[in-house]
Design an enzyme around this catalytic site. Sequence first.
Site, short mmCIF file in Angstrom:
data_model
loop_
_atom_site.label_atom_id
_atom_site.label_comp_id
_atom_site.label_asym_id
_atom_site.label_seq_id
_atom_site.Cartn_x
_atom_site.Cartn_y
_atom_site.Cartn_z
N LYS A 285 0.73 -1.32 0.06
CA LYS A 285 0.20 -0.06 -0.10
C LYS A 285 1.01 1.20 -0.03
O LYS A 285 1.54 1.55 1.06
CB LYS A 285 -0.73 0.01 1.27
CG LYS A 285 -2.02 1.14 1.07
CD LYS A 285 -2.30 1.67 2.43
CE LYS A 285 -1.44 2.91 2.88
NZ LYS A 285 -1.68 4.02 1.85
N GLU B 188 -1.15 7.59 -0.17
CA GLU B 188 -2.10 7.86 -1.20
C GLU B 188 -1.85 9.17 -1.75
O GLU B 188 -2.57 9.39 -3.06
CB GLU B 188 -3.61 8.19 -0.58
CG GLU B 188 -3.72 9.09 0.63
CD GLU B 188 -3.08 8.62 2.04
OE1 GLU B 188 -3.54 9.07 3.00
OE2 GLU B 188 -2.29 7.42 2.03
N GLY C 20 7.06 5.44 8.00
CA GLY C 20 6.01 6.38 7.91
C GLY C 20 6.35 7.47 9.02
O GLY C 20 7.55 7.33 10.19
N GLY C 21 5.41 8.13 9.71
CA GLY C 21 5.32 8.91 10.91
C GLY C 21 5.20 8.15 12.13
O GLY C 21 4.65 6.99 12.07
N GLY D 107 2.97 4.78 12.91
CA GLY D 107 3.47 3.80 13.11
C GLY D 107 3.14 2.96 14.54
O GLY D 107 2.87 1.73 14.55
N GLU E 254 9.88 1.89 10.66
CA GLU E 254 10.73 2.98 10.51
C GLU E 254 10.13 4.14 10.43
O GLU E 254 9.46 4.57 9.41
CB GLU E 254 11.70 2.83 9.14
CG GLU E 254 13.16 3.47 9.18
CD GLU E 254 12.88 4.93 8.39
OE1 GLU E 254 12.43 5.70 9.19
OE2 GLU E 254 13.30 5.00 7.41
N CYS F 225 13.57 11.15 5.84
CA CYS F 225 13.58 10.84 7.34
C CYS F 225 15.10 10.86 8.20
O CYS F 225 15.07 11.22 9.27
CB CYS F 225 13.12 9.37 7.42
SG CYS F 225 14.22 8.14 6.37
N GLU G 197 9.66 16.32 14.53
CA GLU G 197 10.20 16.06 12.78
C GLU G 197 9.39 17.25 12.20
O GLU G 197 8.18 16.85 12.23
CB GLU G 197 10.16 14.67 12.52
CG GLU G 197 10.47 14.58 11.28
CD GLU G 197 10.65 12.77 11.03
OE1 GLU G 197 11.49 12.28 10.07
OE2 GLU G 197 9.53 12.24 11.36
#
Length: 494
Positions: free
Chosen positions: A177, A180, A230-231, A235, A252, A291, A388
Amino acid sequence: MSEQKTIHTGGTWRSAASGATREILDPVDATVLAVVAEGGCADADAAVSAARAAFDGGEWPGTPVSERAALLRRTADLLQRDRERIGLLESLDAGKTLEEGRVDVDCVSDAFRYFADLVTGEGAGRVVDAGSPDIHSVVVHEPVGVCALITPWNYPLLQASWKVAPALAAGNTFVIKPSEITPLTTVALVELLVEAGLPAGVANLVTGAGDPVGARLAAHPDVDLVSFTGGLTSGTKVMRAAADTVKKVALELGGKNPNVVFADACATADGFDTAVDQALNAAFMHSGQVCSAGSRLIVEESLRERFVAELARRAEKIRIGRGTDPGVECGPLVSAAQLERTESYVASALAEGATLRAGGERPDGPGYFYRPTVLDRCHRRMRVVREEVFGPVLTVETFRTEDEAVALANDTEYGLAGAVWTADQSRARRVAGRLRHGTVWINDFHPYLPQAEWGGFGKSGIGRELGPSGLAEYRETKHVYQNLAPRPVRWFAG
């Protein structure tokens, strides 16, 4: 613009079961690049069912390693054949420069070739000495099963390859996936896997939002592993969703990465020029949407004013624009939401006492652009230093001693990457050893190797991608113990 059928299940390209679609926007001017299928839970379930059938009853898990490796190499060759097309697509979709898009394609090809070489270079298992000639004991590795691969919007093609290549090398099937926001090159990658000869049902793709598609994949009882990049907030949701079925999880989750510059690194004109140049590269590559971005400059106090003044001067000269235009060095942010997020962080920093040395505003015109920004006089209590940003924002902190530098660099909930700049090799090794980050660069920033593990400490996640450990994430370990001369044990007298 007509819809692309971007859901791939069981070897067939489909529209969403609901018929829903999503417009993919060009971040340069917010025009429509493509219209894709907007999948939902029904599409996720169908994709998992296809992957499950292909793993439990299909040929791929039992395909000889040499043949799996050959398919990975064919895919790498196809990526190079289509390098210009896919690099352009990555540039348009994610907003990065065309050259960055081309480099991403090269790195993806390298990842496929690395995992092909890695699995073909392995033996048949690790023989364990059981202390008897009548016992044959071996530890072998088998594929995990059905893998859910959830990838981010900043490096959609590259991050997909870090998951797809080892998953296939190990003999798994998968459902991927993509974000989007930036799904287009993942669609292209699956098309190339099909062209390379991957059996139907092994590679499945669902385009759609994290909620519901990603959430459904993470919780699905027929998924054996979920790998998410991702964030942090998303996560932790993935981890909770996976807990009920006790599936393997690899995460990650980004970083808040220190770039520590000692004054001795800048004792010469070349040293100063290099350290400033690399600080710009660390912070502003892909508009800071990396990242491992070196968004925290931690510079020795005696060097601060000279270093920051030159850094700000050069930051103001960075050429922003459409990534395909000649001379452009920095593209837009990926979305309106990301632009607003960046603006909010800069506003909070200025309210908390930071000094603006460069940038700090949108340029005139359309699109999601934000000028590379340097914020001086920052401290650890500031939100912009703790969290971040994922935008072109560099904060500056200072230190006086080595111990203070290390303490500042490690004062973060994250631990993905960091760098130290010094002419003193003993200090370089000493500081690198004390930094609590998964990757530490000495007198460099950003390079990675497919044969070296990538991942972080703390809230940067769990597990590793790339390297032998990246392959191990997609495997189960099995001990096979064979008694060559079985005889009664006589444990029970009867």
